[in-house]
Each structure stands twice: as C-alpha cells, then as structure tokens.
Scaffold this active site. Structure first.
Site, PDB file in Angstrom:
ATOM      1  N   HIS A  67      -2.253  -3.952   2.327  1.00 20.43           N
ATOM      2  CA  HIS A  67      -1.444  -2.855   2.857  1.00 20.43           C
ATOM      3  C   HIS A  67      -0.969  -1.928   1.738  1.00 20.43           C
ATOM      4  O   HIS A  67      -0.994  -0.695   1.871  1.00 20.43           O
ATOM      5  CB  HIS A  67      -0.247  -3.436   3.611  1.00 20.43           C
ATOM      6  N   GLU A  70      -3.810   0.245   0.684  1.00 15.65           N
ATOM      7  CA  GLU A  70      -4.008   1.342   1.640  1.00 15.65           C
ATOM      8  C   GLU A  70      -3.075   2.513   1.330  1.00 15.65           C
ATOM      9  O   GLU A  70      -3.494   3.682   1.341  1.00 15.65           O
ATOM     10  CB  GLU A  70      -3.757   0.842   3.060  1.00 15.65           C
ATOM     11  N   HIS A  71      -1.830   2.213   1.031  1.00 16.50           N
ATOM     12  CA  HIS A  71      -0.857   3.263   0.708  1.00 16.50           C
ATOM     13  C   HIS A  71      -1.283   4.075  -0.519  1.00 16.50           C
ATOM     14  O   HIS A  71      -1.119   5.300  -0.550  1.00 16.50           O
ATOM     15  CB  HIS A  71       0.516   2.639   0.434  1.00 16.50           C
ATOM     16  N   GLU A 143       9.935   0.219   4.486  1.00 15.64           N
ATOM     17  CA  GLU A 143       9.140  -0.003   5.698  1.00 15.64           C
ATOM     18  C   GLU A 143       9.274  -1.447   6.176  1.00 15.64           C
ATOM     19  O   GLU A 143       9.403  -1.715   7.372  1.00 15.64           O
ATOM     20  CB  GLU A 143       7.676   0.329   5.399  1.00 15.64           C
TER      21      GLU A 143
END
Length: 428
Positions: A67, A70-71, A143
């Site tokens: 993840h 991906e950022h 987040e």
C-alpha cells in the site's frame, strides 16, 4: 510473441491476448464507436504478500509495504507527479491495493496514447527518497487512524481475526501506525524490484483502440527481464474452523451492525477456481439474496433492512463467505442463518428459484460488460489466477443446482460460523 484472438459470439465480445517477450500480459478489448478509454496496469502483489523468498533467502516485510508503494509510485524522477499530469491531461486516474493485487488505472476521452505511455512508465520507474518516504508516512498514518474509527472497517477485520489464526489477510492492507515506521525508501525499492517485474504484471485496455498499437506501446515502455516474482509464504495451512466465534466491540453507531463469516478452501487456479467463484456466488444469492426466503422472512420481521448484503471473497489463497448489515438483534440473525443452512442442506434449493437466480446472475454479468473498469479489473485478476474472465459468461450457464447445494452443505456448516458485532453500548 503472438496475439491470440478469443471471440465470445453469444455476448458479442472479442478480446486479444498477448504475452510480451519480457512476460508482461497484455489484453486488449476493442470497442468501436466508443469515445471513452480505460486502461489498468496491475501487479500481482498485495498487502498479504509480506513474507516471500528472494534470491534463495526468506524475506519478511512490515505490514503495509504494498500500500505504501502504491502511494509513492506516482512520484517521477523529474519531479513531476504522474497523478497530477494524468489529471491535467483530462484523465481520471486512481489506484488501489488489495490483499493480493495493486492496480493503477485511468479513464479518459482524449490524449489516450500519452496517458497510456505515462501509466506504463511511472509504474515501472521507481523513484523514492528518504525525505519523500518520511513525508508520506504521516499521510498514511492519518489514513490508518481514520480507518480505526470507521465501524465498517473495524467490524470487518474483527471478523477476519475470528476466522483466521495467522494468515496475513486478517491484517489491514495499509498496515498499522507502528508497522509503517519500519518502511524505508530501500524497503520500497527492494519490493518494487521483487514484484514489479513484467512477468508479474498485467495490462488491460478497453476502448476504440488498435490492438497492434497497444502491444507496440507496451513493448516500448515496459522494460526489464522476464524473471519471475518471488512466491509468497502465507504460513502453515489454516483449518476450516474459526479461531473464535464471537467478538463484540463498542463504537458510536446508530444501530447494531454485524458480519457473519466462514472460510473454505479455494481451488488453486484456472477454470476450477473460476467455477468455484461462480458456484459460491450463485449459492449465496439463492441462500440470502433479496429474493430468498431467508431475507424475505427476516426483512418482514424487522430483523434485517435494505443494508443487508453478502459477498464471497477469494484473496491470497483464501476463500471467505460474509453476510451482514444492521439488525436490532444480530445474535437472532445468526440463529436464523444457522437454521436456514440446515434446512437447505436437508431439502436443497427450489428448482424454480434456482433457474430464476441463475438467469438474474447472468443478467447482472451481462450488464457489467458495459462498465469498462469492471471488465478490465476482472481481466487482470483472471490473468493472475490463470483464467480468462469473460469465460465466466458461458461457464455460468453450466452451473447446476447440485453444485450450489454441495457448496452450502460442505462449506457453510454451523461450526464454521463466526460473528462480529458492533453496537453503541447503550442499554435500552
């Protein structure tokens, strides 16, 4: 390298599949007379693939690397941000990371070739610095914290922890605030090198495009050797029984929420896996769908409302069935669900209801063909699992009532069920 054409005459669809010399899987779905384009470049790497072998050594990474990667992939070496550039080009770009896949995609009506080249370039060009990685850490941590306050996320992962003892699918894809502290620029470079290899990636394009041109662009923009990606290690096999059967948490919700789940052993890959997906989905539609006796009865009694839903999830070599929604008495819903499972195991499904559900399911799939995003994501997922997604149309017509009954009888016994509940804690 050759391109294979597969025609689906019954649904008037045609797809072209190629595997480049470097191993990249390319699927093109031409759509004449359409002015919208969709492209997705996916990597067979997700949040659950935290432990793997690389160069003969076992590597264990912190939760949240896929993840985090991906950022950061949108940052380019020239200082530009690919997300911003795509948006300025009139595209609608985004990305997501699941338990077993990361996907980067966009939809547009103009500058398609320019946008496609940029997509292929930024996903295959890692560029990280310790400064930018540290800066992103705060954003991702925020987040994660927001997710911890989300009842929908909390109830879901509480259920997975009831069902799974150690499989990493039980942990959030984004990781924890503590786990992401261990992620460095070097961590991201290492995992990109390990998994973002052409042979571990799949591209799907749909729109008014030329097949040969898409393949040529992919050959020009995606470089690298064919070497295979490392195989994920999820630990020893999980049993089919839950670790625990009940968990209740208190959060500010207007009405009690619940998820009831069970797990089953998925087929390894290919057509058997696709067929199992179709059988299990149809079985659940018959069992608890909005036309089922179960839902109708509980809706009339006030135990369920329109928020009730179900899903069958195949992620990282796991199979999970989940039903849930809001209810004034979640435990009573569980009792009713167990009773319905026993009844169906004993009596089977009604023949007429089966045929109606089968036609409704096929109709939903046919309507889904109009959604480019839905089709392309299904195509790349199928490419990683060893089947052609559009084969599901013909295969779904072959599913039998007996297969659906066997899925319920073999996989949804009362001893396999666990329930996760969240309520406000207010005593009324």
């Amino acid at each position: 390298m050759s391109t294979v054409k597969t025609e689906y005459k019954k649904i008037d669809e045609c797809i072209y599949s190629s595997v480049l010399l470097n191993g990249l899987k390319v699927t093109v779905i031409p759509k004449k007379d359409f002015n919208s384009f969709y492209a997705v470049l996916a990597v067979d790497y997700g949040g659950a693939k935290r432990k793997f072998k690389l160069d003969g050594k076992t590597v264990t990474t912190p939760a949240g690397v896929a993840h985090y990667l991906e950022h950061k992939m949108f940052d380019m070496p020239d200082g530009d941000n690919a997300l911003t550039t795509l948006t300025n080009n009139g595209a609608d770009p985004n990305a997501f990371t699941s338990g077993d896949m990361t996907a980067y995609y966009f939809q547009c009506t103009e500058k398609f070739e320019e946008n496609l080249r940029l997509l292929l370039r930024f996903v295959t060009t890692p560029y990280f610095t310790e400064e930018t990685v540290d800066k992103e850490r705060g954003i991702i941590a925020q987040e994660i914290l927001m997710g911890e306050d989300n009842p929908g996320i909390a109830i879901y992962y509480n259920l997975l922890r009831l069902l799974y003892d150690h499989h990493p699918v039980r942990d959030r894809v984004a990781g924890t605030v503590k786990s992401i502290e261990k992620i460095t620029a070097q961590t991201l470079y290492d995992c990109h090198r390990a998994f973002y290899r052409p042979a571990n990636m799949a591209l799907c394009v749909e729109g008014n495009v030329d097949v040969d041109e898409i393949v040529r662009i992919a050959e020009e923009e995606v470089h690298g050797e064919r070497g295979s990606a490392p195989e994920a290690n999820y630990g020893k096999d999980e049993g089919v029984l839950p670790v625990k059967t009940y968990k209740k948490a208190v959060m500010p919700v207007s009405a009690p929420q619940f998820l009831i789940g069970s797990k089953f052993i998925p087929e390894p890959s290919g057509i058997p896996l696709l067929r199992q997906d179709l059988v299990s989905s149809l079985a659940m539609r018959l069992l608890v769908g909005q036309s089922s006796p179960f839902y109708t009865r509980l809706y009339k009694s006030g135990l369920l409302n329109r928020d009730f839903d179900y899903e069958v999830d195949f992620t990282a070599q796991t199979g999970t069935v989940i039903i849930g929604g809001e209810s004034c008495d979640p435990e009573k819903v569980l009792e009713e669900y167990k009773a319905e499972l026993e009844r169906v195991s004993r009596e089977g499904f009604d023949e007429k209801s089966f045929e109606l559900a089968k036609r409704a399911s096929l109709g939903a799939r046919l309507r889904g063909l109009e959604d480019f995003e839905n089709v392309c994501i299904a195509v790349v997922s199928g490419a990683f699992d060893g089947y052609k997604a559009l084969d599901s149309m013909e295969l779904s017509t072959q599913i039998t009532k007996e297969e659906c009954e066997a899925f319920v009888r073999e996989n949804l016994t009362a001893d396999r069920l666990a329930i996760s509940v969240i309520d406000s804690g207010d005593k009324k």
